[in-house]
Design a protein around this motif. Structure first.
Motif, mmCIF file in Angstrom:
data_model
loop_
_atom_site.group_PDB
_atom_site.id
_atom_site.type_symbol
_atom_site.label_atom_id
_atom_site.label_comp_id
_atom_site.label_asym_id
_atom_site.label_seq_id
_atom_site.Cartn_x
_atom_site.Cartn_y
_atom_site.Cartn_z
ATOM 1 N N ARG A 289 9.309 -3.131 -3.743
ATOM 2 C CA ARG A 289 8.330 -2.304 -4.429
ATOM 3 C C ARG A 289 8.298 -0.868 -3.903
ATOM 4 N N PHE A 290 9.153 -0.566 -2.946
ATOM 5 C CA PHE A 290 9.180 0.798 -2.419
ATOM 6 C C PHE A 290 9.486 1.783 -3.544
ATOM 7 N N GLU A 291 8.673 2.829 -3.627
ATOM 8 C CA GLU A 291 8.821 3.833 -4.678
ATOM 9 C C GLU A 291 9.418 5.106 -4.075
ATOM 10 N N PRO A 292 10.610 5.503 -4.489
ATOM 11 C CA PRO A 292 11.234 6.720 -3.956
ATOM 12 C C PRO A 292 10.369 7.950 -4.220
ATOM 13 N N MET A 293 10.527 8.948 -3.366
ATOM 14 C CA MET A 293 9.770 10.196 -3.501
ATOM 15 C C MET A 293 10.687 11.369 -3.217
ATOM 16 N N ASP B 48 0.854 -1.183 0.000
ATOM 17 C CA ASP B 48 0.000 0.000 0.000
ATOM 18 C C ASP B 48 0.894 1.237 0.000
ATOM 19 N N ARG B 49 1.068 1.855 -1.150
ATOM 20 C CA ARG B 49 1.970 3.000 -1.276
ATOM 21 C C ARG B 49 1.488 4.186 -0.458
ATOM 22 N N GLU B 50 0.176 4.434 -0.435
ATOM 23 C CA GLU B 50 -0.358 5.570 0.317
ATOM 24 C C GLU B 50 -0.122 5.386 1.810
ATOM 25 N N LYS B 51 -0.258 4.161 2.312
ATOM 26 C CA LYS B 51 -0.021 3.903 3.730
ATOM 27 C C LYS B 51 1.445 4.094 4.076
ATOM 28 N N VAL B 52 2.327 3.662 3.191
ATOM 29 C CA VAL B 52 3.760 3.844 3.408
ATOM 30 C C VAL B 52 4.101 5.325 3.474
ATOM 31 N N ARG B 53 3.540 6.124 2.587
ATOM 32 C CA ARG B 53 3.787 7.566 2.583
ATOM 33 C C ARG B 53 3.264 8.213 3.862
ATOM 34 N N ILE C 244 -1.170 15.969 6.805
ATOM 35 C CA ILE C 244 -1.389 15.422 8.143
ATOM 36 C C ILE C 244 -1.647 16.552 9.136
ATOM 37 N N TYR C 245 -0.882 17.640 9.007
ATOM 38 C CA TYR C 245 -1.082 18.793 9.888
ATOM 39 C C TYR C 245 -2.491 19.359 9.729
ATOM 40 N N ALA C 246 -2.935 19.510 8.496
ATOM 41 C CA ALA C 246 -4.271 20.052 8.248
ATOM 42 C C ALA C 246 -5.356 19.139 8.822
ATOM 43 N N LEU C 247 -5.152 17.824 8.701
ATOM 44 C CA LEU C 247 -6.128 16.876 9.222
ATOM 45 C C LEU C 247 -6.177 16.924 10.747
ATOM 46 N N ALA D 235 4.581 17.870 1.318
ATOM 47 C CA ALA D 235 3.145 18.004 1.074
ATOM 48 C C ALA D 235 2.353 17.002 1.908
ATOM 49 N N ASP D 236 2.875 15.785 2.054
ATOM 50 C CA ASP D 236 2.217 14.787 2.885
ATOM 51 C C ASP D 236 2.174 15.223 4.349
ATOM 52 N N CYS D 237 3.260 15.819 4.826
ATOM 53 C CA CYS D 237 3.305 16.295 6.216
ATOM 54 C C CYS D 237 2.284 17.413 6.432
#
Length: 236
Positions: free
Chosen positions: A79-83, A42-47, A95-98, A90-92
């Motif tokens: 299968r880890f996809e670098p970012m 699950d790429r979104e969960k990993v991020r 999370i802050y906004a949520l 942006a992901d952080c």
């Protein structure tokens, strides 16, 4: 023709990252190995977990671009996809906004909030202010939440401090729930407390007419006393 529909190698190439992998779950309390389960990357969960790790441990965003971090992550899962650091930043912020939205909703169930605030100057002589909200939740447990950490441009006058605090409270929608505020025993903070008290008095929501609104930090007062005493015996 029939083999193409059941060929595992072909199906794996087609499914790509959506392919499920067999994994062994943890051993149960009796020491027996549970049955095999399917694992899906699950790429979104990993991020999400990676962003929370950076927030909690205060890692730099650029860490996700470090070659050995990518190598380590791929050793755990190929299968880890670098970012990029821009993506993880942006992901952080998401999370802050949520979390901010959750806390704002939680504040609606809180009747009274006390504040503590302090100014801090970095080694680049840049001034910052932090504001912490203290309150008793519906389960009668004392909670504290940092609701602001912002840059305060000079000069750090009482009016500047009070405006920054009041703006923060308006953004959180808790300006009508403040009972006390604890500040260092500095003249600028005395002025800020007076400005805030005048603003809150107009709303008529201060306890005891605002007599207990401004609380001077006991630790700071004690430190001033000790430093004054040490200066008297400094030549001994």
């Amino acid at each position: 023709g029939r083999h193409l529909n059941v060929c595992m190698v072909r199906l794996a190439k087609i499914s790509g990252t959506n392919q499920k992998v067999l994994s062994f779950p943890s051993v149960d309390p009796e020491g027996k190995l549970n049955s095999l389960t399917s694992f899906k990357y699950d790429r979104e969960k990993v991020r999400e977990i990676l962003a929370k790790m950076i927030i909690v441990h205060e890692y730099p965003f650029r860490m996700v671009e470090h070659p050995f971090f990518v190598m380590y992550s791929r050793s755990l899962n190929p299968r880890f996809e670098p970012m990029s650091r821009v993506t993880i930043r942006a992901d952080c912020m998401k999370i802050y906004a949520l979390e901010r939205k959750k806390l704002m909703a939680f504040f609606t169930s809180v009747r009274t909030i006390s504040l503590t605030s302090d100014l801090w100057t970095s080694n680049q002589t840049v001034g910052y202010m932090t504001i912490t909200a203290h309150f008793v939740d519906p389960d009668w447990k004392l909670q504290k939440k940092v609701i602001n950490f912002c840059h305060i441009p000079p000069p750090h006058t009482g009016l500047m401090i009070s405006d920054s605090i009041f703006t923060c409270l308006n953004q959180w929608g808790i300006e009508n729930k403040i009972s006390t505020i604890t500040l260092d025993n500095a003249s600028s903070n005395d002025s800020a407390a007076r400005h805030l008290k005048d603003s809150f008095s107009l709303k008529g929501n201060l306890h005891f007419g605002g007599k207990i609104f401004h609380v001077r930090c006991c630790a700071h007062v004690l430190n001033l006393m000790v430093q004054d005493g040490l200066s008297m015996i400094g030549d001994i």
